[in-house]
Design an enzyme around this catalytic site. Structure first.
Site, short mmCIF file in Angstrom:
data_model
loop_
_atom_site.label_atom_id
_atom_site.label_comp_id
_atom_site.label_asym_id
_atom_site.label_seq_id
_atom_site.Cartn_x
_atom_site.Cartn_y
_atom_site.Cartn_z
N SER A 489 37.69 8.18 -39.66
CA SER A 489 37.65 8.02 -38.21
C SER A 489 36.30 7.49 -37.73
CB SER A 489 38.00 9.36 -37.55
OG SER A 489 38.29 9.19 -36.20
N ASP A 500 29.92 -5.21 -40.54
CA ASP A 500 30.23 -6.46 -39.86
C ASP A 500 28.98 -7.16 -39.34
OD1 ASP A 500 32.89 -6.08 -40.38
OD2 ASP A 500 33.41 -5.32 -38.39
N LYS A 515 41.60 6.50 -41.34
CA LYS A 515 42.17 7.04 -40.10
C LYS A 515 41.60 6.25 -38.93
CE LYS A 515 42.64 11.14 -37.17
NZ LYS A 515 42.11 10.51 -35.94
#
Length: 731
Positions: A489, A500, A515
């Site tokens: 999560s 990224d 998740k």
């Protein structure tokens, strides 16, 4: 998740629902029917990805409910299943019409079969087992058909009971042999006999028993365990079984949507308060018991070091009493047995990750979540200093954000590590199950100038972009983020964002948990205007989905590490992909962001790390252990011949002991607490003990060692690239 969206969603849902249910009537004012109607209403209108309640949905509910009630196929027989099957494609219609005849039939039949099972196991256990004959039992119950008749069912019980008794018999034979080799109590030492514990007296009795008598005691122990289990089950009410049926329906939407009955909602609220009494471990229901999926730092299990993630609890006993078999028991009921007041002892029969079975005694205690807070240490290698921050969860006080939260605490630790002279920083998110989204966004902002951190999408609405708008960068040096299969999560959001942006190197398992969804808890009493049935509980509902700034979801696929390192769970499915009915991975448009300009040579750094790990004996041993653990979990046939059983157990124990040398590893790294914390040690010796233990464990952690190596490479490569750019400019 934005608070205004949640509030708006609840207001709309409650307003519409109140109108809908004002004129709703039920012939018998049946609370079960009202609950079923409410749950269905909320799921269809509030869930992120509502499912069609059709024949396929019906078949899934049918199969899952039968499997949950009878996972080892020791109650129902083929004729029961044929009778149940008339409803296989009708449950969807029953849900829509708030009919519960399917549940009533299955529940009543289960109660009948359980009563019959008591007679079966009592009769079977009256006769001795012959542990010398060759026969086997298949413990992969999903592949077993239902018994064709009661005769076959009795035979299935006989094998299962023999299997249970064989484990007890093996343990008692080992005690008997050990007691015999020690020689027991000296003949004239009456004082020693008087003060001997009950356990010592039992061991002394075993020493003088014949094998036939040991077998008889093993059967008696097995019977007592089953008696306790069935007595426990008899205390369950019909509403408890109906809540399980409701949750079977709810679970078809996704694994994180869940119905809390009134009592369960109270327990959920207590767990959110951050303090409870128990053993300090989170559990997941499995066919053969309860699997440990998280160990709470600082709790009794953490202190005892006797259990680990992946271990399965098979039986639960109270301080020397006969243990209760929790196979087939609801998870919540098993937890009731495991929890208890501070200072009391619980005896857990555990199948370890490596397949061996042990009895582990844990002294219950108040489990404080202090160890869920961020903590840091300096790491010294070759007189160079690095920083390490461990973050077990993204915590926050939702009522008052100005109170302690993960982002603020990590910012403080970063500043302290900078002042201590750290050249590089490790953020350890291993086993971090997530938490507050707001803290993730703020924390990510510590490491970049500004920009988007995560995208959030609600069903039927445009995406929202959560971004860091503060141009300050608190840490611009080399950064490594550590993850594993249990990083989930919010952990995945932070790791994905830093990946990224090419801001950090992510080291860890092949992929994280996966998740990528958000849940909200909705009290059902808020939805119905008038209610004669008392507290209706609440539903935890999946309402949103996370997406990386590159557009890909973290759902199901998680985050793939830049540098993959093996661990003992490498070949075991522990993530979202191992859950029932997970939402699918998908992709949306990427956000607008600029990658970090930090002179990082990722390719060289990753190549250097792979070369080091390829020649690291500890890494090779971890890989070997992971493959053995996989093989153990895939073993589904057990011999009921004692000599063969004993040979297998001894081989497993020997192999398990072989891998214990993994604990002897020494990275030669030095770990130290920061100055402010050392000053606290004089007033808090328990904190000192916790940190000393943490540092000892870190020194044995080959993954931390490799993370330090990566930081060194990042520092070196950054300097090389910087110098190259300067030379180019001068030229």
């Amino acid at each position: 998740m934005k608070k205004n969206f949640v509030l708006g969603f609840l207001i709309i849902l409650i307003a519409v629902a109140s109108c809908s249910f004002t004129n709703k009537s039920f012939e018998t004012n049946d609370k079960d029917k009202l609950l079923l109607d409410l749950i269905t209403y909320v799921l269809e209108r509030g869930h992120y990805e509502p499912k069609d309640i059709n024949d396929k949905f019906s078949a899934n509910v049918y199969e899952d409910f039968i499997d949950i009630l009878d996972p080892t196929k020791r109650y129902f027989i083929e004729s029961d299943i044929r009778e149940f099957e008339q409803y296989k494609y009708q449950i969807d219609d029953q849900i829509k019409n708030t009919e519960i005849s399917f549940f009533n039939l299955v529940y009543q039949r289960l109660m009948k079969r359980m009563d019959e099972a008591k007679d079966i196991y009592t009769e079977v256990l009256e006769k001795p087992f012959d542990f010398n004959i060759d026969e086997e039992i298949v413990v992969d119950y999903k592949e077993e058909p239902y018994a064709a008749n009661k005769k076959q069912l009795k035979e299935r019980w006989r094998k299962q009971l023999k299997y249970n008794a064989l484990g007890v018999y093996d343990g008692k034979i080992k005690i008997k042999n050990t007691s015999s080799s020690k020689g027991g109590v000296e003949g004239g030492d009456l004082a020693s006999v008087d003060v001997a514990t009950a356990e010592e007296k039992a061991d002394e009795e075993l020493k003088n028993m014949t094998l036939a008598e040991v077998e008889a005691v093993s059967r008696e122990t097995t019977k007592n365990t089953l008696d306790d289990f069935f007595e426990f089950v008899s205390g369950l009410e019909r509403k408890d079984w109906f809540e399980q049926y409701v949750n079977t329906i709810v679970d078809e939407f996704d694994p994180h949507t869940y119905y809390f009955g009134p009592e369960e909602k109270d327990k959920f609220d207590i767990s959110m308060s951050g303090k409870f009494e128990g053993i300090g471990a989170r559990l997941q229901k499995k066919p053969e018991g309860a699997k440990i999926v998280e160990i709470i730092s600082g709790g009794p299990v953490w202190r005892a070091k006797s259990l680990e993630v992946g271990d399965e609890i098979l039986k639960v006993g109270q301080d020397g009493e006969e243990s209760i078999d929790i196979v087939g028991m609801r998870l919540d009921d098993a937890i009731k047995l495991i929890k208890g007041p501070k200072g009391t002892i619980v005896d857990l029969t555990v199948r370890k990750v490596d397949g061996t079975v042990d009895i582990v005694s844990i002294t219950r205690d108040v489990v404080e979540l202090e160890e869920s807070y961020a903590k840091s240490a300096t790491v010294i290698k070759d007189e160079r200093k690095f920083g390490l921050i461990n973050l077990p969860k993204f915590y926050v006080d939702f009522d008052d954000y100005s109170e302690r939260n993960a982002a603020t605490d990590v910012a403080k630790e970063v500043e302290r590590l900078k002042q201590a002279g750290a050249e590089g920083l490790i953020l350890d998110l291993r086993d971090n199950g997530g938490g507050s989204l707001k803290t993730v966004v703020e924390m990510a902002g510590l490491f970049i100038k500004d920009g988007p951190i995560v995208q959030v999408k609600s069903s039927g609405q445009r995406k929202e972009i959560h971004e860091d708008k503060d141009e300050r960068v608190q840490w611009d040096g080399p950064l490594v983020i550590m993850v594993n299969e249990l990083s989930a999560s919010a952990s995945e959001i932070l790791a994905a964002a830093m990946q990224d942006y090419k801001r950090a190197v992510v080291i860890g398992s092949k992929q994280t948990f996966g998740k990528g969804t958000v849940q909200n808890v909705i009290p059902l009493d808020n939805i119905v205007r008038s209610n004669e049935h008392g507290d209706l509980g609440a539903i935890k509902l999946t309402t949103q989905k996370f997406y990386r700034i590159n557009g890909g979801s973290t759902q199901l696929e998680g985050v793939k590490s830049n540098i993959v390192v093996p661990d003992r769970y490498s070949y075991i499915d522990l993530g979202e992909r191992d859950q029932e009915n997970p939402l699918a991975w998908d992709k949306i448009t990427p956000a607008d962001y600029q990658v970090w300009d930090g002179n990082i040579d990722y390719e060289t750094t990753v190549a250097n790390s792979k070369a080091r790990m390829a020649n690291n004996a500890q890494i090779e041993l971890i890989e070997e252990n992971a493959k053995w653990v996989r093989d153990q979990q895939n073993e589904t046939i057990v011999s009921l011949n004692y000599e063969k059983y004993k040979t297998t157990q001894e081989a497993n124990k020997k192999r398990s002991n072989y891998f214990k040398k993994l604990r002897d590893y020494d990275s030669k790294l030095t770990f130290e607490s920061l100055k402010y914390e050392e000053e606290l040690f004089t007033k808090d010796p328990i904190l000192r003990e916790k940190r000393n233990r943490w540092h000892t464990d870190l020194a044995k952690d080959v993954y931390i060692e490799e993370a330090i190596n990566v930081l060194q490479d990042l520092k070196l490569n950054s300097l090389k690239n910087h110098n190259t750019k300067l030379a180019s400019v001068k030229g």
